[in-house]
Design a protein around this motif. Structure first.
Motif, PDB file in Angstrom:
ATOM      1  N   CYS A  26      16.816  15.889  31.187  1.00  0.00           N
ATOM      2  CA  CYS A  26      17.515  16.156  32.053  1.00  0.00           C
ATOM      3  C   CYS A  26      16.815  16.574  32.493  1.00  0.00           C
ATOM      4  O   CYS A  26      15.773  17.561  32.520  1.00  0.00           O
ATOM      5  CB  CYS A  26      19.110  16.369  32.347  1.00  0.00           C
ATOM      6  SG  CYS A  26      19.150  17.930  30.639  1.00  0.00           S
ATOM      7  N   LYS A  27      16.895  17.344  34.135  1.00  0.00           N
ATOM      8  CA  LYS A  27      16.263  17.924  35.009  1.00  0.00           C
ATOM      9  C   LYS A  27      16.232  19.751  34.729  1.00  0.00           C
ATOM     10  O   LYS A  27      15.424  20.257  34.366  1.00  0.00           O
ATOM     11  CB  LYS A  27      16.344  17.471  35.988  1.00  0.00           C
ATOM     12  CG  LYS A  27      15.295  18.740  37.445  1.00  0.00           C
ATOM     13  CD  LYS A  27      15.511  18.847  38.329  1.00  0.00           C
ATOM     14  CE  LYS A  27      15.066  19.513  40.070  1.00  0.00           C
ATOM     15  NZ  LYS A  27      15.246  21.034  39.167  1.00  0.00           N
ATOM     16  N   ARG A  28      17.462  19.557  33.889  1.00  0.00           N
ATOM     17  CA  ARG A  28      17.655  21.351  33.711  1.00  0.00           C
ATOM     18  C   ARG A  28      16.910  21.644  32.144  1.00  0.00           C
ATOM     19  O   ARG A  28      16.569  22.581  32.131  1.00  0.00           O
ATOM     20  CB  ARG A  28      19.458  21.568  33.168  1.00  0.00           C
ATOM     21  CG  ARG A  28      20.109  22.432  33.071  1.00  0.00           C
ATOM     22  CD  ARG A  28      21.343  22.821  31.843  1.00  0.00           C
ATOM     23  NE  ARG A  28      21.666  23.535  31.980  1.00  0.00           N
ATOM     24  CZ  ARG A  28      22.533  24.030  30.967  1.00  0.00           C
ATOM     25  NH1 ARG A  28      23.253  22.928  30.553  1.00  0.00           N
ATOM     26  NH2 ARG A  28      23.183  25.434  30.829  1.00  0.00           N
ATOM     27  N   PHE A  29      17.123  20.521  31.309  1.00  0.00           N
ATOM     28  CA  PHE A  29      16.242  21.107  30.295  1.00  0.00           C
ATOM     29  C   PHE A  29      14.645  20.687  30.622  1.00  0.00           C
ATOM     30  O   PHE A  29      14.329  21.425  29.721  1.00  0.00           O
ATOM     31  CB  PHE A  29      16.847  18.945  28.888  1.00  0.00           C
ATOM     32  CG  PHE A  29      17.834  18.923  28.936  1.00  0.00           C
ATOM     33  CD1 PHE A  29      18.891  20.184  28.759  1.00  0.00           C
ATOM     34  CD2 PHE A  29      18.025  18.704  27.129  1.00  0.00           C
ATOM     35  CE1 PHE A  29      20.199  20.808  27.826  1.00  0.00           C
ATOM     36  CE2 PHE A  29      18.875  18.876  26.432  1.00  0.00           C
ATOM     37  CZ  PHE A  29      20.406  19.781  27.181  1.00  0.00           C
TER      38      PHE A  29
ATOM     39  N   ASP B 254      26.901  20.755  28.390  1.00  0.00           N
ATOM     40  CA  ASP B 254      26.169  20.458  29.165  1.00  0.00           C
ATOM     41  C   ASP B 254      27.345  22.120  30.605  1.00  0.00           C
ATOM     42  O   ASP B 254      26.418  22.470  30.547  1.00  0.00           O
ATOM     43  CB  ASP B 254      26.431  19.424  30.216  1.00  0.00           C
ATOM     44  CG  ASP B 254      25.855  19.221  31.620  1.00  0.00           C
ATOM     45  OD1 ASP B 254      24.321  20.040  31.031  1.00  0.00           O
ATOM     46  OD2 ASP B 254      26.870  19.637  32.109  1.00  0.00           O
ATOM     47  N   SER B 255      27.565  22.973  29.156  1.00  0.00           N
ATOM     48  CA  SER B 255      28.865  23.192  29.520  1.00  0.00           C
ATOM     49  C   SER B 255      28.390  25.007  29.521  1.00  0.00           C
ATOM     50  O   SER B 255      28.691  25.960  29.522  1.00  0.00           O
ATOM     51  CB  SER B 255      30.120  23.260  29.531  1.00  0.00           C
ATOM     52  OG  SER B 255      30.519  23.308  28.253  1.00  0.00           O
TER      53      SER B 255
ATOM     54  N   ASP C 117      13.532  21.719  32.829  1.00  0.00           N
ATOM     55  CA  ASP C 117      13.472  23.194  33.793  1.00  0.00           C
ATOM     56  C   ASP C 117      13.504  24.482  32.577  1.00  0.00           C
ATOM     57  O   ASP C 117      12.331  25.473  32.432  1.00  0.00           O
ATOM     58  CB  ASP C 117      13.825  23.344  34.679  1.00  0.00           C
ATOM     59  CG  ASP C 117      14.222  22.783  35.781  1.00  0.00           C
ATOM     60  OD1 ASP C 117      12.996  21.631  35.802  1.00  0.00           O
ATOM     61  OD2 ASP C 117      15.264  22.818  36.751  1.00  0.00           O
ATOM     62  N   LEU C 118      13.583  24.174  31.631  1.00  0.00           N
ATOM     63  CA  LEU C 118      14.628  25.152  30.422  1.00  0.00           C
ATOM     64  C   LEU C 118      13.959  25.199  29.508  1.00  0.00           C
ATOM     65  O   LEU C 118      12.983  26.525  28.838  1.00  0.00           O
ATOM     66  CB  LEU C 118      15.517  24.979  29.865  1.00  0.00           C
ATOM     67  CG  LEU C 118      16.527  25.305  31.104  1.00  0.00           C
ATOM     68  CD1 LEU C 118      18.199  25.326  29.936  1.00  0.00           C
ATOM     69  CD2 LEU C 118      16.923  26.754  31.081  1.00  0.00           C
TER      70      LEU C 118
ATOM     71  N   VAL D 113      21.380  27.885  26.301  1.00  0.00           N
ATOM     72  CA  VAL D 113      20.290  26.650  26.186  1.00  0.00           C
ATOM     73  C   VAL D 113      18.907  26.870  25.741  1.00  0.00           C
ATOM     74  O   VAL D 113      18.207  26.515  24.587  1.00  0.00           O
ATOM     75  CB  VAL D 113      20.471  25.567  26.863  1.00  0.00           C
ATOM     76  CG1 VAL D 113      19.940  24.507  26.994  1.00  0.00           C
ATOM     77  CG2 VAL D 113      21.836  25.317  27.171  1.00  0.00           C
TER      78      VAL D 113
ATOM     79  N   ASP E  10      22.522  28.801  30.417  1.00  0.00           N
ATOM     80  CA  ASP E  10      21.340  28.714  30.146  1.00  0.00           C
ATOM     81  C   ASP E  10      20.451  29.394  29.283  1.00  0.00           C
ATOM     82  O   ASP E  10      19.809  28.947  28.482  1.00  0.00           O
ATOM     83  CB  ASP E  10      20.491  28.680  31.946  1.00  0.00           C
ATOM     84  CG  ASP E  10      21.018  28.133  32.658  1.00  0.00           C
ATOM     85  OD1 ASP E  10      21.333  26.321  31.856  1.00  0.00           O
ATOM     86  OD2 ASP E  10      20.834  27.477  34.011  1.00  0.00           O
TER      87      ASP E  10
ATOM     88  N   THR F 104      12.562  17.393  27.750  1.00  0.00           N
ATOM     89  CA  THR F 104      12.380  16.847  29.093  1.00  0.00           C
ATOM     90  C   THR F 104      12.657  15.716  29.647  1.00  0.00           C
ATOM     91  O   THR F 104      13.011  15.931  30.986  1.00  0.00           O
ATOM     92  CB  THR F 104      10.762  17.653  29.382  1.00  0.00           C
ATOM     93  OG1 THR F 104      10.626  16.679  28.626  1.00  0.00           O
ATOM     94  CG2 THR F 104      10.359  19.380  28.017  1.00  0.00           C
TER      95      THR F 104
END
Length: 357
Positions: free
Chosen positions: A45-48, A18-19, A50-51, A25, A22, A42
């Motif tokens: 988490c929200k971050r994944f 997580d650190s 979006d990426l 990742v 972007d 997807t």
């Protein structure tokens, strides 16, 4: 709990992934490529989520609807748990898949291909910035490719047939290379007997008709896949190159960035082009090489009825003399490259013309 022990426990709970920035990742996601695996990310988490939408390189393998049953079906379980819990679940899944298969079978086209895997756009909706796309369609039991040809040839009294092709399109067909054989098996050294008559290298009418059928079937398959590419490109505006192959490794259609741009411009000027059932094949000129028996010493195999066809639109065929480079670049397998080279080294070739269809 001491300070050192508390610090150690905190370090163990840190999510180092997580650190990551972007950009790193996203680079990992681009190397994963598999659309189904990325779609699963997807949900984490929200971050994944979006990426994943920014992933540039995506590959998609489309399976048949019956694959679900094949994966979930097991032999009847015994015991209380198996008899009253596992078996009813398996039967329930079987009924669902069977019902779906019957429904899908009503949507099949003349070639027996299920419409449920003709439009992969639904599976690509999570990706907004695809630049390089690779799609693999299900193979058919009747397909004859180099892989299952050698498998068949290992059976007693059986030599597998072979048919492979690769086509390139822009707004229409630019080229197609076909390599076929009525038999493809590992070679067995046989001493040549005196008085053996040489085999004729001329095609009979019956043999020629068979190869014309091969050519038509490959061109129809490639034009149908090109129609799929039109739909993909129309909904994914950032695609630069795309390839569609199949599970049998029989046929491949490929488009480079130049060809994608050409097709996109054509579709922009003609809104009805995506609605066609398949791309129309233009009038073509076919240059064909044939050998009744082709020895391939480098890979230890032999082809019977070996045939190579290089196909171009008639309007563009004049003056083209790079048949060797075009055909040599069509197939990656060692045996196929050797066969292409040996066939083109044979000076005699046939030239055919075929009307648009």
């Amino acid at each position: 709990m001491g300070v050192e022990e508390f610090s150690k426990q905190q370090e163990e709970q840190v999510d180092f992934f997580d650190s990551l920035p972007d950009a790193i990742v996203l680079e990992i996601f681009n190397r994963v490529e598999d659309a189904k695996s990325l779609s699963a990310c997807t949900l984490l988490c929200k971050r994944f989520g979006d990426l994943v939408t920014q992933t540039r390189n995506v590959s998609l393998e489309i399976t048949r609807p019956t694959a679900l049953y094949e994966k979930t079906h097991v032999s009847k379980s015994k015991g209380f748990f198996g008899r009253y819990i596992l078996n009813p679940i398996h039967e329930f899944l079987h009924r669902i898949v069977s019902r779906k298969s019957k429904t899908c079978s009503n949507c099949c086209d003349d070639d027996g291909e299920d419409s449920t895997f003709k439009l992969p756009n639904e599976l690509l909706k999570n990706f907004k910035e695809i630049q390089s796309l690779s799609v693999k369609l299900p193979g058919h039991h009747g397909d004859i490719s180099s892989e299952n040809a050698l498998q068949q040839s290992s059976q007693p009294n059986c030599s597998g047939a072979l048919l492979k092709w690769k086509a390139e399109f822009g707004k229409e067909l630019e080229s197609c290379v076909i390599l076929g054989a009525t038999g493809f098996k590992k070679s067995e050294p046989k001493p040549k007997k005196e008085g053996d008559m040489p085999i004729s290298c001329n095609l009979t009418n019956k043999q020629l008709k068979k190869r014309v059928v091969w050519t038509i079937s490959c061109l129809i398959a490639s034009s149908a896949r090109h129609h799929m590419l039109k739909q993909i490109i129309s909904l994914n505006r950032m695609i630069r190159d795309v390839k569609i192959s199949d599970g049998s490794k029989q046929g491949t259609i490929k488009m480079t960035e130049r060809q994608v741009v050409e097709l996109r411009n054509e579709m922009s000027s003609n809104a009805d082009i995506v609605e066609l059932e398949r791309t129309k094949v233009p009038a073509v000129t076919i240059k064909m090489w044939y050998m009744p028996m082709l020895e391939l010493p480098e890979c230890g195999a032999v082809m019977r009825g070996a045939t190579l066809a290089v196909i171009r639109p008639t309007e563009a065929a004049a003056g083209k003399d790079d048949d060797l480079s075009l055909a040599m670049g069509a197939f990656g397998e060692k045996c196929m490259v050797e066969a292409v080279r040996k066939l083109i080294e044979k000076k005699k070739s046939y030239t055919l013309e075929m009307n648009s269809f």
